[in-house]
Motif scaffolding. Structure first.
Motif, short mmCIF file in Angstrom:
data_model
loop_
_atom_site.label_atom_id
_atom_site.label_comp_id
_atom_site.label_asym_id
_atom_site.label_seq_id
_atom_site.Cartn_x
_atom_site.Cartn_y
_atom_site.Cartn_z
N ARG A 37 0.82 -1.32 -0.08
CA ARG A 37 -0.07 0.02 -0.18
C ARG A 37 0.93 1.24 -0.02
O ARG A 37 1.96 1.20 0.74
N PHE A 39 0.74 5.55 0.13
CA PHE A 39 0.39 6.56 0.51
C PHE A 39 0.96 7.58 -0.20
O PHE A 39 2.01 7.50 -0.68
N SER A 90 -6.29 4.28 -1.31
CA SER A 90 -4.77 4.29 -1.38
C SER A 90 -4.46 3.92 -2.87
O SER A 90 -5.37 3.33 -3.55
N TYR A 92 -2.53 0.54 -4.46
CA TYR A 92 -2.04 -0.62 -4.23
C TYR A 92 -1.28 -1.20 -5.19
O TYR A 92 -1.78 -1.22 -6.30
N ARG A 117 -5.35 2.27 -8.06
CA ARG A 117 -5.94 3.45 -7.27
C ARG A 117 -7.18 3.19 -6.82
O ARG A 117 -8.21 3.14 -7.62
#
Lengths: 121, 112
Positions: A37, A39, A90, A92, A117
């Motif tokens: 993941r 950010f 997030s 991924y 996304r």
């Protein structure tokens, strides 16, 4: 080089629904697949490691029941975000590896999907 | 445990400038070392790799040498282009190739 395909590349869903993301290795057998993941403007956070035919190993703090991972074959792993909420929004990313290496490839060399996304409304 | 430390960004350079992004690591055994690049909105791509001490990985004008004595794998390019703007991740893979450790990433902006 090896190709890993990830689908969908972006998805928008309503809160409470489940979303499945697929990761396929197109030209080699991936003994291990990883899910990350990411950010905004941050590094990758490893969520889990999956080996073909066995249960995924989750990193500390990652909810197993929230992020279901299946690695049913040497070419396909799926990540299902269950009952998604806005905080699950997030980017991924999956990656695939043949941990033993092969011709021209280092052991542990990773091949990444394009990323998915997820936006949860 | 194993770890990777790379210089914080962002790094802003003018086109044709020389680039260095520092990366140091701690590891037991004999890890393989990698640089991955992430262009905006995309996944990561392998940029270059080195599997043993003194190996030099190179690709697209980028180079990095596996220095065991200084536990470093610095990324260099002699003349950057606008198209090199991206985030660069240094990474190591343990001896068995079972786990990869990433650095925090360094964002590079190249101005025309």
């Amino acid at each position: 080089g090896a190709v890993v395909s990830q689908h969908p590349s972006w998805v928008i869903c309503k809160s409470g629904t489940s979303v499945k993301i697929e990761c396929r290795s197109l030209d080699f057998q991936a003994t291990t697949m990883f899910w990350y993941r990411q950010f905004p403007k941050q590094s990758l956070m490893l969520m889990a490691t999956s080996n073909e035919g066995s249960k995924a190993t989750y990193e500390q703090g990652v909810e197993k029941d929230k992020f279901l991972i299946n690695h049913a074959s040497l070419t396909l792993s799926t990540l299902t975000v269950t009952s998604a909420h806005p905080e699950d929004s997030s980017f991924y990313i999956c990656s695939a590896s043949n941990s033993h290496g092969s011709s021209g490839r280092a052991a542990g060399e990773l091949f990444f999907g394009e990323g998915s996304r997820l936006t949860v409304l | 445990g194993d770890s990777v430390t790379q210089m914080e960004g962002p790094v802003t350079l003018s086109e044709e400038a020389f680039l260095t992004i520092n990366c140091t690591y701690t590891a037991t055994g004999y890890p393989s070392l990698f640089w991955y690049v992430q262009y905006p909105g995309e996944g990561l791509q392998l940029l270059l790799k080195a599997t043993k001490a003194d190996d030099k990985g190179s690709n697209k004008g980028f180079e990095a040498t596996y220095r065991k004595e200084t536990t470093s794998f610095h990324l260099e390019k002699g003349s950057v282009q606008v198209s090199d703007s991206a985030v660069y991740f240094c990474a190591l893979s343990d001896t068995g190739g079972f786990k990869t450790i990433f650095g925090a990433g360094t964002r590079l902006f190249v101005k025309a």
